[in-house]
Design a protein around this motif. Structure first.
Motif, short mmCIF file in Angstrom:
data_model
loop_
_atom_site.label_atom_id
_atom_site.label_comp_id
_atom_site.label_asym_id
_atom_site.label_seq_id
_atom_site.Cartn_x
_atom_site.Cartn_y
_atom_site.Cartn_z
N PHE A 100 0.86 -1.17 0.00
CA PHE A 100 0.00 0.00 0.00
C PHE A 100 0.90 1.22 0.00
O PHE A 100 1.83 1.32 0.80
N ILE A 101 0.62 2.16 -0.91
CA ILE A 101 1.48 3.33 -1.08
C ILE A 101 0.63 4.60 -1.02
O ILE A 101 -0.50 4.62 -1.49
N LYS A 102 1.18 5.63 -0.40
CA LYS A 102 0.56 6.96 -0.43
C LYS A 102 1.11 7.65 -1.68
O LYS A 102 2.32 7.83 -1.82
N THR A 103 0.25 8.03 -2.58
CA THR A 103 0.68 8.57 -3.86
C THR A 103 0.98 10.07 -3.76
O THR A 103 0.63 10.72 -2.79
N LEU A 104 1.60 10.58 -4.80
CA LEU A 104 1.92 12.00 -4.89
C LEU A 104 1.19 12.60 -6.10
O LEU A 104 1.80 12.91 -7.11
N GLY A 105 -0.13 12.71 -5.99
CA GLY A 105 -0.88 13.34 -7.07
C GLY A 105 -1.58 12.38 -8.00
O GLY A 105 -2.18 12.81 -8.98
#
Length: 188
Positions: A100-105
């Motif tokens: 699970f990744i927190k995206t940048l845009g």
């Protein structure tokens, strides 16, 4: 005079036969083992091309190491661009399948990387055409892993996998990161 002509023909024949052996061997090496690629652009700065266009880095791309899609977080890889199949892009693996990744845009703030996919990003955020633009990348597009910087000579070095602390996956379901401790067995 006849002897010189025969000698010239032998050299030409040896050259031609050597050529027909060397070309398939070279093509096989480049297709299966490794090849070199010039890194253009600012998307991987400061890891690659720290001086910009004035001195682009040339990297050795190891094709053999990705033949079974064995990559880890932090590897710099070459993939066929999901938006332009005629172009290859070089980015860092941030997350593996299941992470699970927190995206940048990206269109979703949090993403679970689907099975058979990677999340790749350039090191220079905001100057990179990467997964934050087009989403997770299929492992089938993986082309090679950058193992060494071979040009310019003053930057010759092995490339070690690393993921910036602020870009590590929120949850990981396999694989390893370079900062995991092997001290977990002390609790026995």
């Amino acid at each position: 005079m006849a002897q010189k002509t025969g000698l010239g023909r032998r050299y030409i024949r040896a050259f031609v036969s050597g050529f027909f052996v060397a070309v398939p061997v070279t093509v096989t090496v480049l297709d299966r083992l490794a090849y070199v690629a010039r890194v253009d652009g600012a998307s991987m700065q400061p890891s690659l091309n720290p001086e910009g266009a004035s001195a682009p880095d040339v990297v050795l791309l190891n094709r053999w190491s990705v033949r079974n899609y064995q990559v880890q977080r932090g590897d710099i890889v070459s993939v066929v661009s999901p938006k332009n199949p005629k172009q290859k892009i070089i980015k860092r693996v941030i997350a593996l399948e299941g992470d699970f990744i927190k995206t940048l845009g990206y269109k979703n703030r949090y993403v679970r990387v689907p099975d058979g996919h990677l999340w790749i990003e350039g090191d220079h955020h905001g100057h990179s055409f990467d997964s934050n633009t087009f989403g997770p990348v299929s492992l089938g597009l993986l082309h090679g892993r950058a193992s060494h910087i071979i040009w310019p000579p003053n930057r010759w070095q092995k490339i070690k996998p690393s993921v910036p602390p602020d870009r590590r996956p929120l949850l990981s379901w396999g694989g390893s990161t370079e900062d995991e401790d092997d001290d977990d067995d002390d609790d026995e």
